[in-house]
Scaffold this motif. Structure first.
Motif, PDB file in Angstrom:
ATOM      1  N   ASP A   4       5.544  10.749   0.082  1.00 26.16           N
ATOM      2  CA  ASP A   4       4.676   9.834   0.818  1.00 26.16           C
ATOM      3  C   ASP A   4       4.789   8.423   0.255  1.00 26.16           C
ATOM      4  O   ASP A   4       5.149   7.491   0.955  1.00 26.16           O
ATOM      5  N   LYS A   5       4.506   8.249  -1.033  1.00 23.79           N
ATOM      6  CA  LYS A   5       4.574   6.939  -1.665  1.00 23.79           C
ATOM      7  C   LYS A   5       4.760   7.118  -3.162  1.00 23.79           C
ATOM      8  O   LYS A   5       4.192   8.032  -3.757  1.00 23.79           O
ATOM      9  N   ILE A   6       5.568   6.252  -3.760  1.00 20.16           N
ATOM     10  CA  ILE A   6       5.768   6.304  -5.205  1.00 20.16           C
ATOM     11  C   ILE A   6       4.458   5.972  -5.911  1.00 20.16           C
ATOM     12  O   ILE A   6       3.772   5.029  -5.542  1.00 20.16           O
ATOM     13  N   GLU A   7       4.131   6.753  -6.921  1.00 20.84           N
ATOM     14  CA  GLU A   7       2.913   6.522  -7.696  1.00 20.84           C
ATOM     15  C   GLU A   7       3.265   5.963  -9.067  1.00 20.84           C
ATOM     16  O   GLU A   7       4.266   6.334  -9.671  1.00 20.84           O
ATOM     17  N   GLY A   8       2.429   5.054  -9.562  1.00 21.29           N
ATOM     18  CA  GLY A   8       2.601   4.534 -10.918  1.00 21.29           C
ATOM     19  C   GLY A   8       3.747   3.565 -11.088  1.00 21.29           C
ATOM     20  O   GLY A   8       4.249   3.412 -12.205  1.00 21.29           O
ATOM     21  N   LEU A   9       4.171   2.904 -10.015  1.00 20.29           N
ATOM     22  CA  LEU A   9       5.249   1.917 -10.149  1.00 20.29           C
ATOM     23  C   LEU A   9       4.772   0.784 -11.051  1.00 20.29           C
ATOM     24  O   LEU A   9       3.729   0.169 -10.804  1.00 20.29           O
ATOM     25  N   GLU A  62       9.547   1.499 -14.219  1.00 18.66           N
ATOM     26  CA  GLU A  62       9.364   2.948 -14.242  1.00 18.66           C
ATOM     27  C   GLU A  62       8.259   3.363 -13.272  1.00 18.66           C
ATOM     28  O   GLU A  62       7.494   2.529 -12.784  1.00 18.66           O
ATOM     29  N   TRP A  63       8.185   4.665 -13.010  1.00 22.00           N
ATOM     30  CA  TRP A  63       7.180   5.219 -12.097  1.00 22.00           C
ATOM     31  C   TRP A  63       7.011   6.696 -12.415  1.00 22.00           C
ATOM     32  O   TRP A  63       7.719   7.256 -13.274  1.00 22.00           O
ATOM     33  N   ASN A  64       6.091   7.334 -11.732  1.00 25.44           N
ATOM     34  CA  ASN A  64       5.833   8.762 -11.944  1.00 25.44           C
ATOM     35  C   ASN A  64       6.830   9.577 -11.116  1.00 25.44           C
ATOM     36  O   ASN A  64       6.752   9.614  -9.888  1.00 25.44           O
ATOM     37  N   LYS A  65       7.757  10.212 -11.796  1.00 21.50           N
ATOM     38  CA  LYS A  65       8.782  11.008 -11.123  1.00 21.50           C
ATOM     39  C   LYS A  65       8.168  12.294 -10.581  1.00 21.50           C
ATOM     40  O   LYS A  65       7.345  12.930 -11.234  1.00 21.50           O
ATOM     41  N   ARG A  90      19.823  -6.266 -14.934  1.00 24.66           N
ATOM     42  CA  ARG A  90      20.369  -7.151 -15.972  1.00 24.66           C
ATOM     43  C   ARG A  90      20.534  -8.573 -15.447  1.00 24.66           C
ATOM     44  O   ARG A  90      20.393  -8.823 -14.255  1.00 24.66           O
ATOM     45  N   ASN A  91      20.825  -9.474 -16.367  1.00 25.10           N
ATOM     46  CA  ASN A  91      21.017 -10.899 -16.034  1.00 25.10           C
ATOM     47  C   ASN A  91      19.776 -11.498 -15.378  1.00 25.10           C
ATOM     48  O   ASN A  91      19.863 -12.255 -14.402  1.00 25.10           O
ATOM     49  N   ILE A  92      18.622 -11.140 -15.905  1.00 28.62           N
ATOM     50  CA  ILE A  92      17.334 -11.588 -15.378  1.00 28.62           C
ATOM     51  C   ILE A  92      16.962 -12.948 -15.972  1.00 28.62           C
ATOM     52  O   ILE A  92      17.129 -13.194 -17.162  1.00 28.62           O
ATOM     53  N   LYS A  93      16.432 -13.826 -15.132  1.00 28.17           N
ATOM     54  CA  LYS A  93      15.966 -15.141 -15.591  1.00 28.17           C
ATOM     55  C   LYS A  93      14.469 -15.094 -15.908  1.00 28.17           C
ATOM     56  O   LYS A  93      13.789 -14.127 -15.575  1.00 28.17           O
ATOM     57  N   ASP A  94      13.962 -16.155 -16.537  1.00 32.74           N
ATOM     58  CA  ASP A  94      12.526 -16.253 -16.831  1.00 32.74           C
ATOM     59  C   ASP A  94      11.785 -16.668 -15.558  1.00 32.74           C
ATOM     60  O   ASP A  94      11.387 -17.818 -15.384  1.00 32.74           O
ATOM     61  N   SER A  95      11.623 -15.711 -14.673  1.00 31.33           N
ATOM     62  CA  SER A  95      11.012 -15.978 -13.374  1.00 31.33           C
ATOM     63  C   SER A  95      10.296 -14.730 -12.888  1.00 31.33           C
ATOM     64  O   SER A  95      10.602 -13.610 -13.318  1.00 31.33           O
ATOM     65  N   VAL A  96       9.334 -14.928 -12.001  1.00 28.97           N
ATOM     66  CA  VAL A  96       8.642 -13.790 -11.402  1.00 28.97           C
ATOM     67  C   VAL A  96       9.526 -13.187 -10.313  1.00 28.97           C
ATOM     68  O   VAL A  96      10.048 -13.905  -9.455  1.00 28.97           O
ATOM     69  N   TYR A  97       9.705 -11.891 -10.353  1.00 26.41           N
ATOM     70  CA  TYR A  97      10.476 -11.168  -9.341  1.00 26.41           C
ATOM     71  C   TYR A  97       9.569 -10.156  -8.640  1.00 26.41           C
ATOM     72  O   TYR A  97       8.513  -9.792  -9.155  1.00 26.41           O
ATOM     73  N   THR A  98      10.030  -9.707  -7.484  1.00 23.87           N
ATOM     74  CA  THR A  98       9.358  -8.618  -6.777  1.00 23.87           C
ATOM     75  C   THR A  98      10.287  -7.417  -6.739  1.00 23.87           C
ATOM     76  O   THR A  98      11.464  -7.556  -6.412  1.00 23.87           O
ATOM     77  N   VAL A  99       9.759  -6.263  -7.086  1.00 20.79           N
ATOM     78  CA  VAL A  99      10.520  -5.019  -7.016  1.00 20.79           C
ATOM     79  C   VAL A  99       9.888  -4.116  -5.962  1.00 20.79           C
ATOM     80  O   VAL A  99       8.672  -3.908  -5.951  1.00 20.79           O
ATOM     81  N   GLN A 100      10.731  -3.617  -5.065  1.00 20.50           N
ATOM     82  CA  GLN A 100      10.290  -2.660  -4.057  1.00 20.50           C
ATOM     83  C   GLN A 100      11.014  -1.341  -4.289  1.00 20.50           C
ATOM     84  O   GLN A 100      12.215  -1.325  -4.592  1.00 20.50           O
ATOM     85  N   ALA A 101      10.296  -0.247  -4.142  1.00 24.01           N
ATOM     86  CA  ALA A 101      10.896   1.063  -4.393  1.00 24.01           C
ATOM     87  C   ALA A 101      10.378   2.079  -3.390  1.00 24.01           C
ATOM     88  O   ALA A 101       9.236   2.002  -2.931  1.00 24.01           O
ATOM     89  N   ARG A 102      11.237   3.018  -3.037  1.00 26.02           N
ATOM     90  CA  ARG A 102      10.839   4.123  -2.170  1.00 26.02           C
ATOM     91  C   ARG A 102      11.596   5.390  -2.576  1.00 26.02           C
ATOM     92  O   ARG A 102      12.720   5.328  -3.086  1.00 26.02           O
ATOM     93  N   ALA A 103      10.970   6.524  -2.368  1.00 24.98           N
ATOM     94  CA  ALA A 103      11.564   7.819  -2.695  1.00 24.98           C
ATOM     95  C   ALA A 103      12.221   8.401  -1.452  1.00 24.98           C
ATOM     96  O   ALA A 103      11.884   8.040  -0.324  1.00 24.98           O
ATOM     97  N   TYR A 104      13.165   9.317  -1.667  1.00 28.16           N
ATOM     98  CA  TYR A 104      13.765   9.999  -0.521  1.00 28.16           C
ATOM     99  C   TYR A 104      14.100  11.444  -0.887  1.00 28.16           C
ATOM    100  O   TYR A 104      14.346  11.787  -2.039  1.00 28.16           O
ATOM    101  N   THR A 105      14.080  12.284   0.134  1.00 21.04           N
ATOM    102  CA  THR A 105      14.416  13.698  -0.001  1.00 21.04           C
ATOM    103  C   THR A 105      15.177  14.136   1.237  1.00 21.04           C
ATOM    104  O   THR A 105      14.826  13.748   2.356  1.00 21.04           O
TER     105      THR A 105
END
Length: 312
Positions: free
Chosen positions: A121-126, A141-144, A176-191
Motif C-alpha cells: 500500500d505505502k512504504i512505512e518509515g521512510l 532507509e525505510w521499514n522493509k 553519491r555526489n550529493i551537494k549541500d542542498s535540500v533534496y526530495t526523495v520519492q519511493a514506492r514498493a512493488y510486488t
C-alpha cells in the motif's frame, strides 16, 4: 430332526459378528486426507484468496493463518467450498495460510501455503539515515516488508528535476555526489503477482544536510560561529555542550539568510572563557506540508576547531 449348536459353533458365530462390527466401524471412520493443489488466486492490500482441490471424505475446510515469522496461527474461519478469502491483513506482507480438511467430527492433516502475499500500500518509515557530506553520500532507509519484491527510489533537486533513480530489494538506498542542498526523495514498493507488477502509492521526504561549520572561536565569553549555508534551508538551530558526545542544548535559532551568529549564553547561563565548547548546527527545512531537520552527525569544538562524529 433339530440340530443343536455346539459351544464351539456359538463362539465362532459371536467372533464373526464382532469382526463384522469392527469392519463396519472402520468403514464409518473414513480417512480424511490433506487437500491438494493449495494456491493463491487473488491478492489485495489487506487480503489473500486461496483455492484448493477437494479432499476425499471432507465436508468442510478450516482456515488459519500467520504472518511469516510469527509463532502461532490465527483461526480465520471455515467453508464448505474449495476457496476462501482471508481478510484484515497487513499490506505488503508474506503469510502462511493453513487449510485443514474435516468431515465435521474429525480433522485431517493440515496443508500449508508458505508464500501467500498481500499487495503493498505505502512504504512505512521512510527516513534519512545519514548524510556524509565529506564524502558526499546520502543514505535513505525505510521499514522493509516481507511480501514486497522490490523498491523504486528517485532523487529530485529543489526545482523538481529528477537526478537519479534506483531499484533495490533491501530496506535502504544511497546516492553519491550529493551537494549541500535540500533534496526530495520519492519511493514506492512493488510486488509481482500472477505476472502483473503492482506498485504502492508514492512516499516522499525532504532530505536535509547538516550545516557545515567553518568557524568556531571562543573569545572571552563570546562564541563566534559561521557555517556554509544550505540551499533550500529555511533556518538553522545551534546546539552547544561542554561535553563531547552528550548534554547538547539549543542555544539559538536563526533564519535561512543567516550564516553566522554569536552566542554568549546557554539556557540563561553565561559562557566561561576557559571552557571548551562543542557545537553543531542543525539545518531546518519547511517545504509544503513537510517540516524536517537534518539531524546531527558531526560536531566541532572551540579549542582546536576540529570536528568529530557524534557518538550518541
Amino acid at each position: 430332526m433339530k440340530k443343536k449348536f455346539s459351544m464351539k459353533a456359538l463362539v465362532v458365530l459371536l467372533l464373526f459378528g464382532l469382526l463384522t462390527v469392527i469392519k463396519v466401524s472402520c468403514v464409518q471412520a473414513a480417512y480424511i486426507p490433506q487437500v491438494s493443489g493449495l494456491r493463491q488466486t487473488e491478492a489485495g492490500k489487506d487480503s489473500v484468496t486461496i483455492a484448493w482441490d477437494a479432499a476425499d471424505n471432507a465436508t468442510e475446510y478450516k482456515i488459519s493463518y500467520k504472518e511469516m515469522g510469527a509463532s502461532e496461527y490465527i483461526y480465520s474461519g471455515k467453508t464448505n467450498g474449495t476457496s476462501y478469502t482471508v481478510s484484515g491483513l497487513k499490506d505488503g506482507v508474506k503469510y502462511y495460510v493453513q487449510v485443514v480438511s474435516s468431515d465435521g467430527t474429525k480433522d485431517g492433516a493440515a496443508r500449508t501455503l508458505y508464500d501467500a502475499i498481500t499487495l503493498p500500500d505505502k512504504i512505512e518509515g521512510l527516513r534519512q539515515k545519514s548524510w556524509y557530506y565529506f564524502i558526499h553520500v546520502l543514505e535513505i532507509e525505510w521499514n522493509k516488508k516481507s511480501g514486497v519484491q522490490g523498491y523504486e527510489v528517485s532523487l529530485y533537486n529543489s526545482n523538481g528535476k529528477q537526478l537519479n533513480k534506483t531499484e533495490t530489494t533491501s530496506g535502504m538506498a544511497s546516492f553519491r555526489n550529493i551537494k549541500d542542498s535540500v533534496y526530495t526523495v520519492q519511493a514506492r514498493a512493488y510486488t509481482t503477482f500472477n505476472g502483473t507488477k503492482y506498485y504502492s502509492s508514492v512516499s516522499s521526504i525532504n532530505c536535509i544536510p547538516q550545516a557545515r561549520l567553518n568557524k568556531v572561536r571562543l573569545s572571552g565569553a563570546k562564541l563566534s560561529l559561521s557555517w556554509k549555508k544550505v540551499s533550500g534551508a529555511t533556518g538553522y538551530r545551534i546546539y552547544v555542550s561542554t561535553k563531547k558526545n552528550s548534554g547538547y542544548k539549543l542555544a539559538k535559532t536563526v533564519g535561512r539568510k543567516k550564516g553566522s551568529c554569536t552566542i554568549t549564553k546557554i539556557r540563561g547561563k553565561k559562557l566561561k572563557p576557559k571552557k571548551t565548547y562543542y557545537v553543531y548546527v542543525v539545518t531546518v527545512c519547511k517545504k509544503g506540508k513537510q517540516s524536517g531537520t537534518s539531524g546531527a552527525l558531526y560536531a566541532w569544538n572551540s579549542k582546536n576547531k576540529n570536528y568529530h562524529y557524534l557518538n550518541r
